[in-house]
Write a protein that holds these residues in place. Structure first.
Motif, PDB file in Angstrom:
ATOM      1  N   VAL A 155      26.023  59.987  -2.660  1.00  0.00           N
ATOM      2  CA  VAL A 155      25.297  60.925  -3.489  1.00  0.00           C
ATOM      3  C   VAL A 155      26.191  61.397  -4.609  1.00  0.00           C
ATOM      4  CG1 VAL A 155      24.091  63.133  -3.540  1.00  0.00           C
ATOM      5  CG2 VAL A 155      23.888  61.653  -1.545  1.00  0.00           C
ATOM      6  N   ALA A 156      25.689  61.404  -5.797  1.00  0.00           N
ATOM      7  CA  ALA A 156      26.476  61.801  -6.960  1.00  0.00           C
ATOM      8  C   ALA A 156      26.786  63.292  -6.912  1.00  0.00           C
ATOM      9  CB  ALA A 156      25.713  61.472  -8.240  1.00  0.00           C
ATOM     10  N   ASP A 157      27.877  63.671  -7.634  1.00  0.00           N
ATOM     11  CA  ASP A 157      28.279  65.071  -7.640  1.00  0.00           C
ATOM     12  C   ASP A 157      27.457  65.908  -8.615  1.00  0.00           C
ATOM     13  OD1 ASP A 157      30.199  64.547  -5.770  1.00  0.00           O
ATOM     14  OD2 ASP A 157      31.814  64.273  -7.222  1.00  0.00           O
ATOM     15  N   GLY A 158      26.730  65.285  -9.494  1.00  0.00           N
ATOM     16  CA  GLY A 158      25.983  66.011 -10.506  1.00  0.00           C
ATOM     17  C   GLY A 158      24.618  66.419 -10.012  1.00  0.00           C
ATOM     18  N   LYS A 159      23.577  66.042 -10.768  1.00  0.00           N
ATOM     19  CA  LYS A 159      22.215  66.420 -10.426  1.00  0.00           C
ATOM     20  C   LYS A 159      21.803  65.785  -9.100  1.00  0.00           C
ATOM     21  CE  LYS A 159      17.503  66.403 -12.237  1.00  0.00           C
ATOM     22  NZ  LYS A 159      16.630  65.978 -13.344  1.00  0.00           N
ATOM     23  N   PRO A 160      21.265  66.565  -8.150  1.00  0.00           N
ATOM     24  CA  PRO A 160      20.862  66.011  -6.860  1.00  0.00           C
ATOM     25  C   PRO A 160      19.813  64.914  -7.016  1.00  0.00           C
ATOM     26  CG  PRO A 160      20.880  68.424  -6.810  1.00  0.00           C
ATOM     27  CD  PRO A 160      21.037  68.030  -8.234  1.00  0.00           C
ATOM     28  N   ILE A 161      19.921  63.878  -6.232  1.00  0.00           N
ATOM     29  CA  ILE A 161      18.938  62.802  -6.217  1.00  0.00           C
ATOM     30  C   ILE A 161      18.437  62.635  -4.799  1.00  0.00           C
ATOM     31  CG2 ILE A 161      19.945  61.602  -8.193  1.00  0.00           C
ATOM     32  CD1 ILE A 161      21.278  59.686  -6.257  1.00  0.00           C
ATOM     33  N   ARG A 162      17.194  62.170  -4.678  1.00  0.00           N
ATOM     34  CA  ARG A 162      16.601  61.990  -3.360  1.00  0.00           C
ATOM     35  C   ARG A 162      17.036  60.647  -2.784  1.00  0.00           C
ATOM     36  NH1 ARG A 162      12.692  64.737  -1.000  1.00  0.00           N
ATOM     37  NH2 ARG A 162      12.167  65.779  -2.960  1.00  0.00           N
ATOM     38  N   VAL A 163      17.644  60.684  -1.610  1.00  0.00           N
ATOM     39  CA  VAL A 163      18.141  59.476  -0.951  1.00  0.00           C
ATOM     40  C   VAL A 163      17.446  59.345   0.398  1.00  0.00           C
ATOM     41  CG1 VAL A 163      20.171  58.282  -0.054  1.00  0.00           C
ATOM     42  CG2 VAL A 163      20.369  59.701  -2.093  1.00  0.00           C
ATOM     43  N   PRO A 164      16.919  58.176   0.720  1.00  0.00           N
ATOM     44  CA  PRO A 164      16.247  58.003   2.018  1.00  0.00           C
ATOM     45  C   PRO A 164      17.189  58.298   3.183  1.00  0.00           C
ATOM     46  CG  PRO A 164      15.802  56.149   0.570  1.00  0.00           C
ATOM     47  CD  PRO A 164      16.866  56.963  -0.104  1.00  0.00           C
ATOM     48  N   LEU A 165      16.630  58.834   4.268  1.00  0.00           N
ATOM     49  CA  LEU A 165      17.439  59.174   5.439  1.00  0.00           C
ATOM     50  C   LEU A 165      18.168  57.952   5.977  1.00  0.00           C
ATOM     51  CD1 LEU A 165      18.349  61.166   7.620  1.00  0.00           C
ATOM     52  CD2 LEU A 165      16.239  60.639   8.879  1.00  0.00           C
ATOM     53  N   ALA A 166      17.483  56.798   5.996  1.00  0.00           N
ATOM     54  CA  ALA A 166      18.108  55.586   6.525  1.00  0.00           C
ATOM     55  C   ALA A 166      19.364  55.233   5.732  1.00  0.00           C
ATOM     56  CB  ALA A 166      17.113  54.424   6.484  1.00  0.00           C
ATOM     57  N   ALA A 167      19.311  55.428   4.417  1.00  0.00           N
ATOM     58  CA  ALA A 167      20.476  55.137   3.582  1.00  0.00           C
ATOM     59  C   ALA A 167      21.613  56.110   3.870  1.00  0.00           C
ATOM     60  CB  ALA A 167      20.090  55.188   2.109  1.00  0.00           C
ATOM     61  N   LYS A 168      21.251  57.379   4.098  1.00  0.00           N
ATOM     62  CA  LYS A 168      22.279  58.368   4.431  1.00  0.00           C
ATOM     63  C   LYS A 168      22.948  58.047   5.763  1.00  0.00           C
ATOM     64  CE  LYS A 168      20.355  62.395   1.989  1.00  0.00           C
ATOM     65  NZ  LYS A 168      19.908  63.788   2.135  1.00  0.00           N
ATOM     66  N   VAL A 169      22.132  57.651   6.750  1.00  0.00           N
ATOM     67  CA  VAL A 169      22.677  57.296   8.063  1.00  0.00           C
ATOM     68  C   VAL A 169      23.583  56.079   7.950  1.00  0.00           C
ATOM     69  CG1 VAL A 169      22.073  56.450  10.365  1.00  0.00           C
ATOM     70  CG2 VAL A 169      20.776  58.330   9.351  1.00  0.00           C
ATOM     71  N   LYS A 170      23.169  55.097   7.163  1.00  0.00           N
ATOM     72  CA  LYS A 170      23.975  53.887   6.974  1.00  0.00           C
ATOM     73  C   LYS A 170      25.313  54.226   6.335  1.00  0.00           C
ATOM     74  CE  LYS A 170      23.800  49.310   4.807  1.00  0.00           C
ATOM     75  NZ  LYS A 170      22.985  48.396   3.964  1.00  0.00           N
ATOM     76  N   PHE A 171      25.257  55.075   5.303  1.00  0.00           N
ATOM     77  CA  PHE A 171      26.503  55.486   4.658  1.00  0.00           C
ATOM     78  C   PHE A 171      27.401  56.242   5.629  1.00  0.00           C
ATOM     79  CE2 PHE A 171      28.822  58.996   2.670  1.00  0.00           C
ATOM     80  CZ  PHE A 171      29.727  58.279   1.920  1.00  0.00           C
ATOM     81  N   ALA A 172      26.813  57.199   6.387  1.00  0.00           N
ATOM     82  CA  ALA A 172      27.602  58.008   7.322  1.00  0.00           C
ATOM     83  C   ALA A 172      28.245  57.148   8.396  1.00  0.00           C
ATOM     84  CB  ALA A 172      26.716  59.081   7.954  1.00  0.00           C
ATOM     85  N   ALA A 173      27.490  56.160   8.912  1.00  0.00           N
ATOM     86  CA  ALA A 173      28.034  55.280   9.943  1.00  0.00           C
ATOM     87  C   ALA A 173      29.197  54.460   9.396  1.00  0.00           C
ATOM     88  CB  ALA A 173      26.938  54.357  10.474  1.00  0.00           C
TER      89      ALA A 173
END
Length: 305
Positions: A155-173
């Motif tokens: 996720v970028a540090d600037g303006k918030p963008i909507r990211v799918p949960l699956a993508a967030k989980v993949k990144f976190a893993a």
């Protein structure tokens, strides 16, 4: 059961627990950073060092992490550019404001002594974070790699963008796995060292110290003895009860448990990834001083409250 059997049991039991806990904590931190990391960093950046450190101590008080599992949290905070003193306060507070010690005090001593413990541990955590920041110890933090992982969404540090949960989980893993792989050699060496101490240093030695040392010296000795030990949150209460049953006072017992929970050889080895040697030494000093002061204060409180 032989000392070797005890040490091997420690390796398989605590090693597996630490590995799973380390990955899980790193995963949770990566998820939090994606959704609230920048907002948290901005919030901490707008506060004074003292206020930020107090917030970090409160966060540490409610997180039941052992000394080793605070390392991925610390790494995430440093990567998010949270001020050093705030990060150091959390590192100290999370294991030192120990729920196990608090439970022992509530069950075997009194509510007043538990309150004294909580206030003292909180004040010491904030004091060390602020003091070490003020004298410039942040210069001994090593440069950390960018937390982004190839092929994952950041996720970028600037303006918030909507990211799918699956993508967030993949990144976190992927981020947690990268953190775990980087720390695995340090973790393995630390667990082996902890197992050797756990298996070959009988707990009776701790009880025998009481016969040879006066009160204040005994508290300091117990704090020093606790440094190389690894004590997980699950181990605090049974160890405390065993030592109290052997006749040790609450002050020496608390000093040992705070020191053993606050630092250990496994944690010091893990911290080498993040801190240069002078800061690792200062971390140990902060834990030993905190454990000793807490033990002395509880010794006095046990006679007055």
């Amino acid at each position: 059961m032989s000392a070797l059997d005890i040490a091997l049991g420690f390796v398989f039991r605590e090693g597996a627990l630490l590995a799973v806990l380390f990955f899980a904590v790193a995963f949770v931190i990566a998820m939090i950073q994606q959704s609230a990391g920048q907002r948290l960093t901005n919030a901490l950046g707008k506060t004074s060092l003292e206020t930020g450190s107090a917030m970090a101590a409160m966060a540490g008080a409610v997180t039941p992490f052992c000394s080793c599992s605070t390392v991925p949290v610390l790494s995430g905070m440093l990567q998010a550019r949270v001020r050093f003193g705030v990060c150091f306060t959390f590192l100290i507070a999370s294991p030192v404001i120990n729920e196990g010690v608090l439970l022992v005090l509530l069950r075997h001593q009194s509510f007043a002594q538990a309150a004294v413990f909580g206030v003292t541990a909180f004040a010491l955590s904030v004091a060390f974070g602020v003091a070490l920041d003020r004298i410039g110890m942040g210069r001994y933090v090593k440069a950390l790699p960018d937390p982004g992982v190839g092929g994952a969404v950041k996720v970028a540090d600037g303006k918030p963008i909507r990211v799918p949960l699956a993508a967030k989980v993949k990144f976190a893993a992927r981020s947690a796995w990268a953190e775990f792989k980087a720390s695995a050699p340090y973790l393995a060496v630390g667990v082996l060292a902890g197992a050797a101490i756990y298996g070959y240093m009988p707990h009776e030695v701790l009880a025998q110290l009481q016969a040879n040392l006066p009160g204040g010296a005994l508290v300091l000795a117990m704090a020093l003895v606790g440094v190389p030990f690894y004590v997980s949150p699950a181990m605090v209460v049974p160890i405390a009860v065993a030592l109290l049953d052997k006749g040790l006072g609450i002050g020496p017992v608390a000093a040992f448990l705070v020191s053993a929970a606050g630092t250990s050889i496994p944690e010091m080895i893990l911290l080498v990834r993040l801190f240069r040697a002078p800061l690792v030494v200062w971390h140990v000093v902060a834990i030993v001083v905190s454990a000793t002061v807490i033990g002395l204060v509880l010794d006095v409180a046990s006679r007055l409250l």
